[in-house]
Each structure stands twice: as structure tokens, then as C-alpha cells.
Write a protein that holds these residues in place. Structure first.
Motif, PDB file in Angstrom:
ATOM      1  N   GLY A   1      40.383  30.227  39.355  1.00 37.53           N
ATOM      2  CA  GLY A   1      40.214  28.655  37.648  1.00 37.53           C
ATOM      3  C   GLY A   1      40.399  29.031  36.730  1.00 37.53           C
ATOM      4  N   VAL A   2      39.862  29.978  36.156  1.00 36.43           N
ATOM      5  CA  VAL A   2      39.403  30.450  35.672  1.00 36.43           C
ATOM      6  C   VAL A   2      40.803  31.389  34.708  1.00 36.43           C
ATOM      7  CG1 VAL A   2      37.844  31.840  33.381  1.00 36.43           C
ATOM      8  CG2 VAL A   2      36.602  30.218  34.837  1.00 36.43           C
ATOM      9  N   ARG A   3      40.998  32.149  34.999  1.00 37.38           N
ATOM     10  CA  ARG A   3      42.181  32.465  34.226  1.00 37.38           C
ATOM     11  C   ARG A   3      43.540  32.483  34.223  1.00 37.38           C
ATOM     12  NH1 ARG A   3      43.149  35.598  32.290  1.00 37.38           N
ATOM     13  NH2 ARG A   3      44.193  37.488  33.098  1.00 37.38           N
ATOM     14  N   GLU A   4      43.718  31.012  35.584  1.00 35.28           N
ATOM     15  CA  GLU A   4      44.907  30.685  35.949  1.00 35.28           C
ATOM     16  C   GLU A   4      44.939  29.056  34.267  1.00 35.28           C
ATOM     17  OE1 GLU A   4      45.065  28.334  39.095  1.00 35.28           O
ATOM     18  OE2 GLU A   4      45.740  29.989  40.415  1.00 35.28           O
ATOM     19  N   ASN A   5      43.666  28.605  33.843  1.00 36.03           N
ATOM     20  CA  ASN A   5      43.823  27.931  33.448  1.00 36.03           C
ATOM     21  C   ASN A   5      42.795  27.906  31.287  1.00 36.03           C
ATOM     22  OD1 ASN A   5      43.479  24.876  34.328  1.00 36.03           O
ATOM     23  ND2 ASN A   5      42.154  26.080  35.388  1.00 36.03           N
ATOM     24  N   ALA A   6      43.032  29.532  31.767  1.00 38.01           N
ATOM     25  CA  ALA A   6      42.406  30.460  30.188  1.00 38.01           C
ATOM     26  C   ALA A   6      42.730  31.614  30.723  1.00 38.01           C
ATOM     27  CB  ALA A   6      41.098  30.261  30.199  1.00 38.01           C
ATOM     28  N   PRO A   7      44.272  32.233  30.628  1.00 38.25           N
ATOM     29  CA  PRO A   7      44.735  33.770  30.701  1.00 38.25           C
ATOM     30  C   PRO A   7      44.398  34.237  29.903  1.00 38.25           C
ATOM     31  CG  PRO A   7      46.744  32.122  30.889  1.00 38.25           C
ATOM     32  CD  PRO A   7      45.256  31.140  30.728  1.00 38.25           C
ATOM     33  N   GLU A   8      44.016  33.967  28.521  1.00 43.10           N
ATOM     34  CA  GLU A   8      44.025  34.944  27.521  1.00 43.10           C
ATOM     35  C   GLU A   8      42.206  35.738  27.620  1.00 43.10           C
ATOM     36  OE1 GLU A   8      42.889  30.938  26.160  1.00 43.10           O
ATOM     37  OE2 GLU A   8      44.228  31.630  27.327  1.00 43.10           O
ATOM     38  N   VAL A   9      41.192  34.435  28.568  1.00 39.80           N
ATOM     39  CA  VAL A   9      39.750  34.841  28.316  1.00 39.80           C
ATOM     40  C   VAL A   9      39.494  36.441  29.296  1.00 39.80           C
ATOM     41  CG1 VAL A   9      39.109  32.373  27.704  1.00 39.80           C
ATOM     42  CG2 VAL A   9      39.066  33.758  29.597  1.00 39.80           C
ATOM     43  N   ASP A  10      38.363  36.909  28.844  1.00 41.60           N
ATOM     44  CA  ASP A  10      37.829  38.150  29.930  1.00 41.60           C
ATOM     45  C   ASP A  10      36.575  37.148  30.335  1.00 41.60           C
ATOM     46  OD1 ASP A  10      38.850  40.332  29.258  1.00 41.60           O
ATOM     47  OD2 ASP A  10      38.495  40.261  27.171  1.00 41.60           O
ATOM     48  N   ILE A  11      36.296  37.795  31.465  1.00 37.80           N
ATOM     49  CA  ILE A  11      35.429  37.160  32.804  1.00 37.80           C
ATOM     50  C   ILE A  11      34.391  38.682  32.794  1.00 37.80           C
ATOM     51  CG2 ILE A  11      35.224  36.084  34.958  1.00 37.80           C
ATOM     52  CD1 ILE A  11      38.139  34.873  34.173  1.00 37.80           C
ATOM     53  N   LEU A  12      33.320  38.203  32.905  1.00 41.18           N
ATOM     54  CA  LEU A  12      32.345  38.966  33.718  1.00 41.18           C
ATOM     55  C   LEU A  12      31.524  38.175  34.718  1.00 41.18           C
ATOM     56  CD1 LEU A  12      30.551  41.136  33.219  1.00 41.18           C
ATOM     57  CD2 LEU A  12      29.137  39.991  30.893  1.00 41.18           C
ATOM     58  N   VAL A  13      31.402  38.820  35.985  1.00 44.78           N
ATOM     59  CA  VAL A  13      30.427  38.146  36.734  1.00 44.78           C
ATOM     60  C   VAL A  13      30.049  38.609  36.780  1.00 44.78           C
ATOM     61  CG1 VAL A  13      30.180  37.669  39.011  1.00 44.78           C
ATOM     62  CG2 VAL A  13      32.443  37.282  37.791  1.00 44.78           C
ATOM     63  N   VAL A  14      28.115  37.744  36.693  1.00 47.01           N
ATOM     64  CA  VAL A  14      26.929  38.839  36.581  1.00 47.01           C
ATOM     65  C   VAL A  14      26.352  38.516  38.489  1.00 47.01           C
ATOM     66  CG1 VAL A  14      24.681  39.647  35.546  1.00 47.01           C
ATOM     67  CG2 VAL A  14      26.568  38.575  34.281  1.00 47.01           C
ATOM     68  N   ASP A  15      26.790  38.860  38.856  1.00 44.16           N
ATOM     69  CA  ASP A  15      26.013  39.344  40.624  1.00 44.16           C
ATOM     70  C   ASP A  15      24.773  39.737  40.902  1.00 44.16           C
ATOM     71  OD1 ASP A  15      26.243  38.324  42.898  1.00 44.16           O
ATOM     72  OD2 ASP A  15      25.675  40.689  43.574  1.00 44.16           O
ATOM     73  N   ASP A  16      23.669  38.842  41.145  1.00 45.41           N
ATOM     74  CA  ASP A  16      22.680  38.870  41.634  1.00 45.41           C
ATOM     75  C   ASP A  16      21.905  40.094  42.718  1.00 45.41           C
ATOM     76  OD1 ASP A  16      21.343  38.771  38.476  1.00 45.41           O
ATOM     77  OD2 ASP A  16      20.513  36.537  38.674  1.00 45.41           O
ATOM     78  N   GLY A  17      22.588  41.016  43.195  1.00 41.81           N
ATOM     79  CA  GLY A  17      22.923  41.327  44.053  1.00 41.81           C
ATOM     80  C   GLY A  17      22.511  40.865  45.554  1.00 41.81           C
ATOM     81  N   SER A  18      24.116  40.019  45.673  1.00 43.42           N
ATOM     82  CA  SER A  18      23.969  39.226  46.767  1.00 43.42           C
ATOM     83  C   SER A  18      24.099  39.708  48.158  1.00 43.42           C
ATOM     84  CB  SER A  18      25.211  38.186  45.923  1.00 43.42           C
ATOM     85  OG  SER A  18      25.639  37.232  45.174  1.00 43.42           O
ATOM     86  N   PRO A  19      23.435  39.450  49.115  1.00 48.49           N
ATOM     87  CA  PRO A  19      23.385  39.928  50.344  1.00 48.49           C
ATOM     88  C   PRO A  19      25.006  39.124  51.047  1.00 48.49           C
ATOM     89  CG  PRO A  19      21.875  38.258  50.498  1.00 48.49           C
ATOM     90  CD  PRO A  19      22.438  37.780  48.741  1.00 48.49           C
ATOM     91  N   ASP A  20      25.630  38.331  50.100  1.00 45.36           N
ATOM     92  CA  ASP A  20      26.651  37.837  51.236  1.00 45.36           C
ATOM     93  C   ASP A  20      28.226  38.664  50.785  1.00 45.36           C
ATOM     94  OD1 ASP A  20      27.279  36.331  48.874  1.00 45.36           O
ATOM     95  OD2 ASP A  20      27.542  34.389  48.977  1.00 45.36           O
ATOM     96  N   GLY A  21      28.337  39.887  49.724  1.00 44.16           N
ATOM     97  CA  GLY A  21      29.548  40.216  49.683  1.00 44.16           C
ATOM     98  C   GLY A  21      29.760  39.730  48.307  1.00 44.16           C
TER      99      GLY A  21
END
Length: 79
Positions: free
Chosen positions: A35-55
């Protein structure tokens, strides 16, 4: 700047980074990131995952492998 000076052309183009913190978001993360990429294709995204056990982290790793604008930080400890 005086009359005889050329304008400097060393300006840095600003970039935008969207940070998405996650914990157990496997069911939602693909929709959030695409959704972010489709609406703002010029931005970079950093996903910070806190060790999610669900994958969640593995899902984002796959998204990042296919798109240079997606980055992942895997946190193993909360700090």
C-alpha cells in the motif's frame, strides 16, 4: 552569491523513509508495505521487526529481496 558566481549544483535530493514497526503482523505486513509502495513509489520503507514469532520478518525479507526500496531491521532484543 555575487553576479559572477555560478549557482552551486551540489544540493542533495531529499528522500523520505517510512518506518513500520512490527510484531506479529504476518497477516497484514504485505498489504501495509504494498500500500505504501503503490501510493508513494518514491519513498523507502524500513520495516523494524521485533522478533515476531509468526514469520513477519521472513515475509518482509521476501518483499525486500524483490524491491530495492524495502529494507528490514530484525531486532532480537527490545532495548
Amino acid at each position: 552569491m555575487t553576479e559572477n558566481q555560478e549557482p552551486r549544483n551540489d544540493a542533495v535530493t531529499p528522500r523520505t523513509l517510512v518506518i513500520i514497526p512490527t510484531y506479529n503482523e504476518a497477516l497484514n505486513i504485505t498489504n501495509q508495505v504494498t500500500g505504501v509502495r503503490e501510493n508513494a513509489p518514491e519513498v523507502d520503507i524500513l520495516v523494524v521487526d521485533d522478533g515476531s514469532p509468526d514469520g513477519t520478518g521472513a515475509i518482509v525479507d521476501s518483499l525486500a529481496a524483490a524491491d530495492d526500496h524495502i529494507h528490514v531491521m530484525h531486532r532480537t532484543e527490545k532495548g
